[in-house]
Motif scaffolding. Structure first.
Motif, short mmCIF file in Angstrom:
data_model
loop_
_atom_site.label_atom_id
_atom_site.label_comp_id
_atom_site.label_asym_id
_atom_site.label_seq_id
_atom_site.Cartn_x
_atom_site.Cartn_y
_atom_site.Cartn_z
N LYS A 1 15.43 -4.27 5.08
CA LYS A 1 16.78 -4.66 5.40
C LYS A 1 17.79 -4.82 3.89
O LYS A 1 18.89 -4.26 4.21
N HIS A 2 17.27 -5.29 2.89
CA HIS A 2 18.14 -5.61 2.00
C HIS A 2 17.74 -4.64 0.67
O HIS A 2 18.14 -4.87 -0.41
N LEU A 3 16.87 -3.54 0.98
CA LEU A 3 16.46 -2.64 0.13
C LEU A 3 15.83 -3.25 -1.49
O LEU A 3 16.37 -2.87 -2.51
N ILE A 4 15.18 -4.33 -1.26
CA ILE A 4 14.24 -4.86 -2.51
C ILE A 4 13.14 -3.99 -2.56
O ILE A 4 12.16 -4.38 -2.13
N THR A 5 13.18 -2.91 -3.50
CA THR A 5 11.89 -1.98 -3.39
C THR A 5 10.86 -2.72 -3.89
O THR A 5 9.77 -2.19 -3.45
N PRO A 6 10.97 -3.25 -4.99
CA PRO A 6 9.63 -3.94 -5.62
C PRO A 6 8.78 -4.65 -4.40
O PRO A 6 7.55 -4.52 -4.36
N LYS A 7 9.38 -5.49 -3.67
CA LYS A 7 8.76 -6.17 -2.63
C LYS A 7 8.27 -5.29 -1.63
O LYS A 7 7.19 -5.71 -1.01
N ILE A 8 9.18 -4.32 -1.35
CA ILE A 8 8.53 -3.26 -0.14
C ILE A 8 7.06 -2.96 -0.68
O ILE A 8 6.43 -2.83 0.28
N THR A 9 7.06 -2.36 -1.88
CA THR A 9 5.76 -1.77 -2.35
C THR A 9 4.55 -2.90 -2.35
O THR A 9 3.53 -2.65 -1.80
N ASP A 10 5.01 -3.94 -3.07
CA ASP A 10 4.01 -5.33 -2.88
C ASP A 10 3.55 -5.55 -1.43
O ASP A 10 2.33 -5.55 -1.30
N LEU A 11 4.25 -5.60 -0.54
CA LEU A 11 3.92 -5.89 0.64
C LEU A 11 3.25 -5.04 1.51
O LEU A 11 2.47 -5.17 2.37
N ASN A 12 3.45 -3.76 1.32
CA ASN A 12 2.66 -2.47 1.98
C ASN A 12 1.42 -2.70 1.35
O ASN A 12 0.42 -2.40 2.03
N SER A 13 1.27 -3.05 0.06
CA SER A 13 -0.26 -3.18 -0.52
C SER A 13 -1.02 -4.34 0.13
O SER A 13 -1.86 -4.07 0.45
N LYS A 14 -0.24 -5.49 0.26
CA LYS A 14 -0.94 -6.54 0.72
C LYS A 14 -1.48 -6.29 2.44
O LYS A 14 -2.55 -6.95 2.65
N ILE A 15 -0.60 -5.73 2.94
CA ILE A 15 -0.79 -5.36 4.39
C ILE A 15 -2.12 -4.52 4.32
O ILE A 15 -3.13 -4.78 5.26
N ALA A 16 -2.09 -3.49 3.37
CA ALA A 16 -3.32 -2.54 3.56
C ALA A 16 -4.63 -3.46 3.09
O ALA A 16 -5.61 -3.17 3.71
N GLN A 17 -4.46 -4.34 2.29
CA GLN A 17 -5.58 -5.16 1.78
C GLN A 17 -6.13 -5.78 2.88
O GLN A 17 -7.29 -6.19 3.24
N ALA A 18 -4.96 -6.56 3.65
CA ALA A 18 -5.53 -7.51 4.73
C ALA A 18 -6.17 -6.66 5.93
O ALA A 18 -7.09 -7.12 6.57
N TYR A 19 -5.62 -5.39 6.35
CA TYR A 19 -6.19 -4.48 7.29
C TYR A 19 -7.75 -4.05 6.54
O TYR A 19 -8.66 -4.00 7.62
N ASN A 20 -7.92 -3.90 5.57
CA ASN A 20 -9.05 -3.57 4.93
C ASN A 20 -10.14 -4.93 5.03
O ASN A 20 -11.31 -4.57 5.56
N ALA A 21 -9.66 -6.08 4.79
CA ALA A 21 -10.63 -7.10 5.02
C ALA A 21 -10.88 -7.52 6.41
O ALA A 21 -11.97 -7.71 6.92
N LYS A 22 -10.07 -6.85 7.23
CA LYS A 22 -10.23 -7.12 8.69
C LYS A 22 -11.07 -6.08 9.46
O LYS A 22 -11.64 -6.03 10.53
N GLY A 23 -11.21 -5.10 8.54
CA GLY A 23 -12.44 -3.84 9.04
C GLY A 23 -11.60 -2.50 9.44
O GLY A 23 -12.21 -1.73 9.93
#
Length: 706
Positions: free
Chosen positions: A247-269
């Motif tokens: 919403k506020h175009l904070i690009t670095p955090k968009i990248t970080d959070l996409n990466s962390k969501i990916a890691q969580a999905y991977n841990a979830k299987g």
């Protein structure tokens, strides 16, 4: 196009926190509710103390607005501390002036805190020392809060999470603030106090946070849930933070959070969903800068490794290596960084080994070893050498496997020696010592496990070698264990000696302070305020010097002579009708070449005045001579023609005799400990000064050069 290119370059700059304050130039009163804005979109206001914090990048323009003064514009150059002084409500002459606090503020608190932050990631000991000095200069709860916050930051960086928690809590007791609450919640999580971390996060009022802080809150909640394996809750929290960042175009955090969501999905299987988010994070990272792009590429390579997609992993790591070589041409990568080429070559070799492609595995492991050797990265060099030995073994090249294993054993020894040095340097942090000891223990466990594997691998070839190497390994392990025990005992002994010295030093000051304050009391009682004030001025100078040197085992002889002159002047000030004194220093002595334990001579001068010269019927003489008889030692002689030790002892009460005995005993213990630690550096000899009725006392202190 030029403006777009410029913005692109600016967005590549890392963000940092800028701290500042807004005050009136005349009254120095803080101004609250001032609008603080960065052209990149961050916004905040000053609090009741006129202070503000805002996230910015180098080159951003800071805009400071308020209805009572002219708008101020300032270009950010670094994470500097700034102060805005304004003259409000003067329509024709109003102006504003911007300057750095650290260079203009008369008080010493701010510069000390700035120094602590400078050394925060370089030297924990110096940083903590600056914070301690700052706390002594603190004059308000706000400053106390800031000092403890920085102290918490130091411990957080050096991974002393329990200490970080304690100091953040102390900071919040002095002054509440959401920035410190977010840090406290993070420290709780890193210290594995997950429920406490959740409580702090959930107690923060979201409507009071800046956009960046709100994202940090959701990200922190996600990290806690991820650590407790509540992966769906972690994904939900990360997604909330991602929505705010988008919403506020904070690009670095968009990248970080996409990466962390990916890691969580991977841990979830759910690997397919994880792969989709990793693809997004890689695409976004490529739009930021090379370093961020390669970091994300390595995360995805780790993901492919976990899912046994070794071909994809190898391709990603090879691409990362090309980018890393470009990054290294502009900057130096620390060995702790996951981006180092030695780490990536090692992991590529591991992937090839998992595919049983032994020639490629050997090639990349050898590259890793060479690169690690050039950069003195013993950890990677050790791991790569061990893996190379295993690959040679699996490839049937047992002679090369043996040579590689011998190199591995040698590297473990080197790494062990390096870790010992690190432990010695971090001796003041007990928890860090434990951490380093655990690392050493893990190295030993690693060595024992590797030996077992290697012995099994050559068992079929030569059974006799197995027995020989087992015996060698056992003897080596015993020798290392004995060495560790010796080092531990030696270090404990040193720690006990330091503690004893500190205790003895702390017992030496109160007696002098008590006597001095009694003298001041007598001056005041006799309405001699001028004399009392003069005495107190000199006394405060002496106390400041004593406190500055109280933590040192040795100080320069020049400083000790200054202390003696000041102390003897004070004693003579009290008893000028009882004695005169002289202090002589041999002109040939290079005082800068010698050091001496602080306040070692003061008790002897005090005894001479209080127990010898004070009771003399006629006016006495106190002489302090410093001479040099040998190139590597000097003699300090303290002589008085007072009533002598025997008469002085006869005049004392039983209680006074016990106190004196205890005081002289402390001096003897202190000298004994110092001589034990520094090999007979100090010698003390006490005798009668003369054969007359008032025998006096002579103390000779011999001091050896380092």
């Amino acid at each position: 196009m030029f403006a777009q290119d410029n913005n692109g370059l600016l967005n590549q700059e890392p963000k940092f926190t800028v701290r500042g304050s807004v005050i009136e130039s005349d009254t120095k009163k803080p101004i609250s509710n001032v609008n603080i804005e960065v052209n990149g979109g961050a916004y905040t206001t000053t609090d009741m103390f006129g202070d503000f914090r805002i996230e910015a990048r180098r080159g951003d323009e800071l805009t400071i607005r308020h209805k009572d003064f002219e708008t101020v514009y300032y270009t950010i150059q670094s994470s500097e501390r700034i102060k805005v002084e304004v003259q409000p409500n003067k329509e024709e002459t109003k102006y504003s002036k911007l300057r750095k606090t650290s260079s203009t503020r008369l008080e010493s608190f701010k510069p000390l805190i700035d120094s602590a932050e400078v050394y925060l990631k370089k030297d924990a000991k110096k940083s903590i020392q600056f914070i301690g000095d700052a706390l002594t200069e603190s004059t308000s709860a706000k400053e106390n809060s800031e000092a403890y916050e920085v102290l918490g930051d130091v411990y957080l960086f050096w991974k002393q999470y329990d200490l970080a928690v304690s100091n953040y809590r102390i900071s919040l007791q002095s002054r509440d603030g959401n920035a410190v609450r977010l840090k406290l919640a993070k420290a709780y999580r890193l210290n594995k106090n997950y429920q406490e971390s959740l409580e702090v996060y959930n107690a923060i009022k979201k409507n009071e946070l800046t956009n960046w802080q709100l994202i940090e809150l959701y990200e922190g909640l996600g990290d806690v849930h991820f650590s407790t394996k509540a992966y769906q809750l972690a994904i939900d929290a990360y997604q909330e933070g991602l929505n705010v960042a988008k919403k506020h175009l904070i690009t670095p955090k968009i990248t970080d959070l996409n990466s962390k969501i990916a890691q969580a999905y991977n841990a979830k299987g759910e690997t397919q969903k994880a792969k989709g988010f990793f693809n997004k994070s890689m695409q976004l990272a490529n739009t930021e800068n090379q370093t961020r792009a390669v970091e994300e590429k390595i995360k995805v390579a780790d993901f492919e490794n976990e899912n046994n997609n070794f071909s994809d992993e190898i391709e990603l790591r090879k691409e990362a290596l090309n980018t890393i070589s470009e990054i290294e041409s502009d900057s130096v990568l620390e060995n702790e960084s996951p981006l180092t080429p030695q780490k990536q070559n090692y992991k590529i070799g591991n992937a090839y080994a998992s595919q049983r492609d032994f020639p490629n595995a050997i090639s990349y492991l050898q590259k890793s070893i060479v690169e690690a050797d050039i950069k003195s990265d013993l950890i990677v060099q050790k791991d790569a050498t061990r893996k190379l030995s295993e690959v040679y073994r699996d490839a049937g090249q047992f002679d090369k496997a043996l040579l590689a294993y011998q190199d591995y054993v040698e590297l473990v020894d080197k790494l062990y020696a390096k870790k010992e040095q690190e432990i010695s340097q971090a001796a003041r942090f007990s928890k860090d010592i434990i951490s380093k000891q655990n690392r050493i223990s893990s190295l030993e466990s690693d060595r024992e496990l590797s030996e077992s594997k290697y012995e099994l691998s050559i068992e079929q070839a030569k059974r006799q070698k197995l027995i020989i190497y087992s015996l060698i390994g056992g003897v080596l392990l015993l020798l290392i264990t004995a060495f560790l025990m010796f080092k531990y005992i030696k270090q404990q002994r040193l720690a006990n000696n330091l503690l004893a010295l500190k205790s003895l030093r702390s017992q030496m000051n109160p007696h002098f302070i008590f006597n001095a304050l009694n003298s001041v009391n007598s001056f005041i009682a006799s309405n001699d305020e001028r004399t009392a004030n003069k005495y107190l001025t000199d006394f405060s100078l002496l106390m400041r010097a004593v406190l500055e040197n109280s933590e040192q085992d040795f100080i320069p002889l020049e400083k000790e002579i200054e202390l003696l002159q000041l102390y003897t002047k004070l004693e003579h000030f009290r008893f000028q009708d009882k004695f005169d004194y002289t202090i002589k220093v041999d002109e040939n002595i290079k005082v800068e070449d010698f050091v001496i334990p602080p306040m070692l001579l003061q008790p002897y001068i005090e005894n001479a005045v209080w127990h010898g010269l004070r009771y003399k019927k006629s006016k006495g003489q106190l002489t302090i001579n410093i001479t040099q008889n040998k190139p590597d030692e000097i003699k300090i002689t303290i002589a008085d023609d007072g009533i002598g030790r025997e008469k002085s002892k006869a005049l004392k009460t039983e209680n006074q005799q016990k106190q004196n005995s205890k005081g002289m005993g402390n001096i003897k213990k202190r000298v004994a400990i110092l001589n034990d630690m520094y090999r007979d550096k100090v010698d003390v000899f006490i005798d009668d000064f003369q054969d007359e009725e008032d025998t006096g006392t002579k103390v000779v202190v011999t001091l050896k050069k380092d």
